[in-house]
Write an enzyme that holds these catalytic residues in place. Structure first.
Site, short mmCIF file in Angstrom:
data_model
loop_
_atom_site.label_atom_id
_atom_site.label_comp_id
_atom_site.label_asym_id
_atom_site.label_seq_id
_atom_site.Cartn_x
_atom_site.Cartn_y
_atom_site.Cartn_z
N SER A 109 1.16 -7.30 -5.38
CA SER A 109 2.31 -6.51 -4.92
C SER A 109 3.56 -6.76 -5.75
CB SER A 109 2.64 -6.87 -3.47
OG SER A 109 1.56 -6.63 -2.63
N HIS B 105 3.91 -6.73 4.61
CA HIS B 105 2.65 -7.49 4.66
C HIS B 105 2.72 -8.64 5.66
CE1 HIS B 105 0.70 -5.15 1.62
NE2 HIS B 105 1.68 -5.34 0.75
#
Lengths: 459, 459, 459, 459
Positions: free
Chosen positions: A309, A398
């Protein structure tokens, strides 16, 4: 076809039709003289004049009128709807007062029921009726995207936008969505949309796109049954050995195709929301969970599920830290830097990083890794918004879903965007089903960020 | 064959699974000792403990628990949900009081927003989460059917039932439904359901069913995308020449198959709602309109769209009229009856109709036609409920949709049921698209029933 | 962009798998020591040892063996099959002799039946059994493509190739093929194949491809039910006003999209066979006929169906004519040329056309039009092969199908290829359903080429 | 609906359309005067007059002409085709003579090629062209069924029938067929066809049919891609514990549904060919093999695959044995019979079995079991046709496929048909994949029937 040409090519004249038919044909303004008649038509819809069926047909007519308007006309249309068909505030206040004074029992129940009915603005019912348009659901999703825009300049539209959000939240309940795998055998028109909607790592060409759908890759999206050719959100996954730490490697179309049966790790390297009109209605966590389930069933040998990410908020935080003098390297790090640069004393970080060539200089980047990774760990684990959430939006997403910070990757994205956002660093967030609930509770309850020991030790 | 027989003939052991899997396996009660734990689980769902994804999974667990309960257990489960997760009445009253006292502006707006949020009972959110079950939408539809039953004995469940109705009304918005034609090539399992759900003219056998799907017939149903094998409502249509006035003729499987290209009239001879759990959410008008559109496109030569409908409320009204002495024939009619019966003076209607053989006696039925059709016209045009609606429910349905009373048909349904309900008479309601709105407005606004001149002249 | 470039741009590593899985993995040769065992396996298949089902499974095994071989190995494999499992020539001669001597009646019939059985080579049955492979039909189609190649160096394979052609001709009977429209909503993998298979006007990019599938274009292909993702032949059509005379205009992705409802002419501007292994099995005429029918139904206002076709054989014929001194302009034409060139006397055509800039010089091209169009007309109408067919293969194809030469177009394809093949000229062949049979008979019977008056008058 | 009614109901007026559209409308004869024109039309098709496309259209016209004829007309049509477009016998004899005299090399090859072409009758090409009819493949399959009928009285049609068989054998190659599972969710029209085509255990009602598709049953069929709604052959399977030995138990719709996950045996209790026009083209062995594979994959716990099969040829053989005095019980068996019958000496078998009540008498049937099962074993293991195949056709089918005789079942089918055919006995044939090839080879090669030890020991 060169990469750059191909990427321009993804948006051509047909595309505008895909995005929204009406934008090309929206040319008429909405003169004052039409406002009264428009109000009357809205009223007729809400009263179901001529019966429910006719009312729907009329609502579709109103929708077509809207589509024929230009921006100013649309704003007037929506303001009319928002203001004329709002809650009856006076009456609500009276009924509320009565409920406040009630002593319970049947009287209270009656007052409550009445109050709930009055508290529902009529304009919300009219929005529902637009569903009668041929692609009514997509119309309403796009209408909300427009309302969000318009509401910036016209606060009067905020309430209408909220009503529409409520309606869409009910209709896009996760239980209605279909998970579909997207492959190179999917319709070209759908793949073209993926290219346009991809928000993390831009699709450069059809070869790039095809590479992302190869046999060692997976792409999944959620769809609504009434918008069957419009993805709502999609995720791109690479099936690899070990935790992937570099995005360019994953996106390299020339790299040999791996055997997915031998992979032990699934890397979620891109998650993009595709519909601006569904902002604030969250699908991401469900998508990840469903894809983890599906991949586990297809590839039982997979041992880890993790993301690769970006860290979009790092640079702003870092620059502020630098400006405040709080982000300088330690003495040991400064020494290492000086050595790498073959100078007596290292210049400040800011100056070092100002040189656009720094990522190419091996010795320099090696020396930079330690202080910058330390700052990154600090940012991810400790930087918070006022409400206690992680300051980085991707991290927040997340962590809310129960992932943990697994690994920081140095020079993982050396693209211009990667350097600008996060000095080239990327993060793996790991989803371990056994820990997801505990991680979520720790984060949602106490704001505690769970991370692997190696990450924690950086701080 | 009466409806009950039809069920025996078509319902076998597998069917029960189709209707509702759980009824067979629902055996456990819900002991007191489990209530506290159940409450705790509900609470966890609502707080989204462990994250949204986990909460959904938990809600599915709750749903499975429910399915495992017997009737008493289910009532306890639902009462727990209804009472423990209702609106916070106290708080609502306080906030309402505050709103009642507010003077407008931002303060009022804030109070309103708060009030709307508090006025939404938490249990409604839990119902939504049941959507996570594999066939979640069907589960909720069936749950409402159960709640309607249970609420008769347990008024405390009425509020929960209302919440669920609201939820289903949003989800079953007409814009989401698919119109599908049903043919002899449709899945046998679906055709079997039609047989069971048919509420007007019971399906007697597969031959009967096949006949209703022949090339001069049409059958259409609405489906929801998340209940793809469950019809919501369906209509059976015959394509014929002229207005059909006898149901036995239409249902005769031995009759020659007509050529639909030569038909000038579409007769809607049966409309059945298939889901008890969707009572009060109306699809019928939309279905008729959509089918009229579709048939018009396929068969441009069609000139009329009409029903052949039962009059289920006639007999009760008639009996009351008779008892009150308000329904006797005129002198001329009495004379004709006496002649037909070859007696000096006709006995009263009641006595005449008490003889079960009356429909077989040609002369008698001819003489009865006049007075009974006159009474039928009176009933349809003038008999009203307290709220001004037509007293007959089928009449009310079609009149609300904008149809008019086109023709009364003598001895149109000589089955036991037809004689019991309406002394064998049936009605054609005609849908003329050009008049639908005006008819609806006349009926909905002033309670005026539109009828053909021939019908009006009967009164 | 020339064809070769297009291939590079669209062919990437995955494509090779699409074209033929095995080419990448074909690495082993076929040593002598394996030949005996291979022969034995072939024998076992043909004897159906272990039963028909087992024999098929064994045939699939043989197929996989073949796929694992390199080119030399494959040739040996096929030669073994061709020679060892050919007709029993001796026995055939004996039986034939017996038939020649028979006097008719049952004896003759029996001899005939026996002869037909013996005349069928066993190897043909083995080819059939390869159909048991997962994509067996595609395997056999590709096998024929290879056999055609191999047979150039190995005449012994010609018979086997013929057997396979016979088998494929039976299986690809036109009655089995499906006509499917291809759109931008077709699978990307299929569109990619179109790009590769397009043999007339190379697809330059995905934008080019998308343009060819726009709302004013149509693309149709034939498919075999057992090769559902492999087009056999496809045609690209433009719906325009009037006869299109310039290919660049048709292919211009920037041109505005026309309204197909307003078109009066359908232009078939590209027809490509996609499977080399089906050479000699003709689908083109059927494809054109089916597409004409389908377009006529969808767009009843279409008045003309015509091609815009290249003339690939013109240049060779023209050069020979020039060399023989038979193609020089008339005196009047020479004068016009001299004037255009502002010289006293025009140089010979050959010299004029040797200057690569000639197509850009307006005056020169204008003066060249007349002599060259005249020669083109002569070529199309009069140049014949030995067997009486039109010398130009594209002309022969359309004339056989019953089209007529409608119009010659000057500078219709100024691409390098167009200039090289036909000095930039293109032809419209027109399909007028009323004349197709007569045109075909005139051409097939007497070799007479039907053409529009304007074309005839050029000669 | 009673069982008997239901069973009539499966064949109603619509059904005739399913079986063969044309039979209802076939009314015109074929007068002599039309024969010449018909011959001319056939000729035109074969010469491809007007081009291939036109020829196909004409062939379709011929097909429609055929469909419009009555039986006598069709026979004339086919005889015309068979006789006028047969092989050119004279020419074939000449060419054959030449080949017989050839000395090899190119001359022989040329003669062979010519001979093969001449040996192919033109009428076969015309049959192929009928494929152009809308349901051309089904037309040809049904045409062959008619030809088989007609050829009984018209030997001249035998050759045409053979040509058609060859064509269909190529088109229905096993590699083209699709295996599809049939369930209660299959189209009702398809299930109705199963009912009609079921040749082993007649379907008595829709409830019976539904029972055969329950969760502990499986039904599979082969389909051809160009006859997608017509099963070619289908098999019904029960998933049970242990080897099933009684058919009534399997077909009992009231029996509880078993859990297929717990089954250890798959019983193939009915295999029916559905298309008379495909007689002689064998699919059964492939169907069994594919279904075994599919069931093994879905239910890995299955340990045995076996049939429960009738013995249709037993009774005729048995009666002949009895008549020849070769089938009487042993002394011990006679004694047991006498005891069971409570008489001094048992009457002969023939007399015993003449009493229709014998199957109901427990003691008698017990005593009969031994001698009759012994005879059955003798029949299955030893009775042969002249060509060495097993005398029983069902036995021959399964033995050819490599099954073995696993068990004989006493009173396994006490229906009238079962008693008539095999005195109520049935057989389990077992398919053990490991032994199939060896069993097949033993049977096909040496005519040896493999059986379980218990069966062998009966003889």
């Amino acid at each position: 076809v060169a990469e750059s040409d191909a990427s321009t090519s993804l948006l051509d004249r047909t595309w505008r039709r895909v995005r929204g038919v009406w934008q090309d044909i929206a040319t008429s303004a909405l003169p004052d003289s039409d406002l009264a008649r428009l109000r009357e038509r809205m009223q007729a819809c809400l009263e179901a004049r001529g019966g429910e069926v006719s009312a729907r047909a009329r609502a579709a007519g109103l929708g077509r009128t809207y589509l024929g308007l230009d921006r100013a006309g649309r704003v007037r249309f929506l303001k009319l709807l928002a203001s004329e068909f709002d809650i009856d505030h006076e009456r609500l206040a009276v009924v509320a007062g009565r409920l406040g004074a009630s002593t319970g029992g049947e009287e209270r129940r009656t007052a409550e029921r009445l109050l709930r009915r009055i508290a529902e603005p009529p304009r919300a019912r009219l929005l529902t009726q637009f569903n009668a348009l041929p692609e009514g659901v997509k119309f309403l999703v796009d209408l909300r995207a427009e309302l969000i825009d318009f509401a910036k300049d016209e606060p009067a539209l905020a309430g209408l936008e909220e009503d529409l959000k409520g309606l869409l939240a009910a209709w896009f309940d996760i239980g209605f969505l279909e998970l579909r795998r997207i492959t190179w055998d999917s319709p070209a028109a759908l793949l073209e949309k993926l290219s346009v909607y991809e928000a993390v790592h831009a699709v450069r060409s059809w070869v790039d796109l095809k590479n992302r759908l190869d046999s060692d890759r997976r792409c999944f999206a959620f769809f609504h049954p009434r918008m069957p050719s419009e993805p709502l959100i999609f995720v791109e996954v690479a099936l690899v050995k070990g935790l992937a730490g570099n995005i360019a490697t994953l996106l390299d179309a020339q790299a040999p195709v791996g055997d997915p049966r031998q992979a032990d790790t699934a890397i979620f390297y891109s998650i993009s929301n595709a519909q601006r009109g569904l902002v604030g209605i969250s699908f991401g966590g469900f998508l990840i969970k469903r894809v983890v389930d599906q991949l586990s069933a297809e590839f039982p040998q997979l041992k880890a599920f993790a993301t690769l990410s970006p860290v979009p908020g790092f640079r702003a935080w870092f620059d502020a830290r630098i400006a405040a003098g709080e982000a300088e390297p330690t003495a040991a790090e400064r020494k290492a830097l000086a050595k790498a640069l073959k100078v007596d004393a290292s210049p400040p970080l800011k100056q070092l990083l100002a040189d656009p060539k720094w990522p190419k200089d091996g010795a320099r980047t090696t020396a930079l890794a330690k202080p910058l990774l330390r700052l990154m760990a600090k940012y991810l684990l400790e930087a918070k918004r006022e409400d206690g959430a992680a300051r980085d939006p991707v991290a927040h997403f997340h962590l809310s879903n129960g992932a943990r910070v697994e690994r920081l990757n140095w020079l993982a994205d050396a693209s211009a965007r990667g350097l600008r956002q996060s000095l080239g660093m990327m993060v793996n967030y790991r989803y371990d089903l056994a820990d997801i609930e505990a991680n979520h509770e720790a984060y949602a309850g106490e704001g505690r960020v769970t991370a692997a020991a190696a990450v924690n030790s950086l701080v």
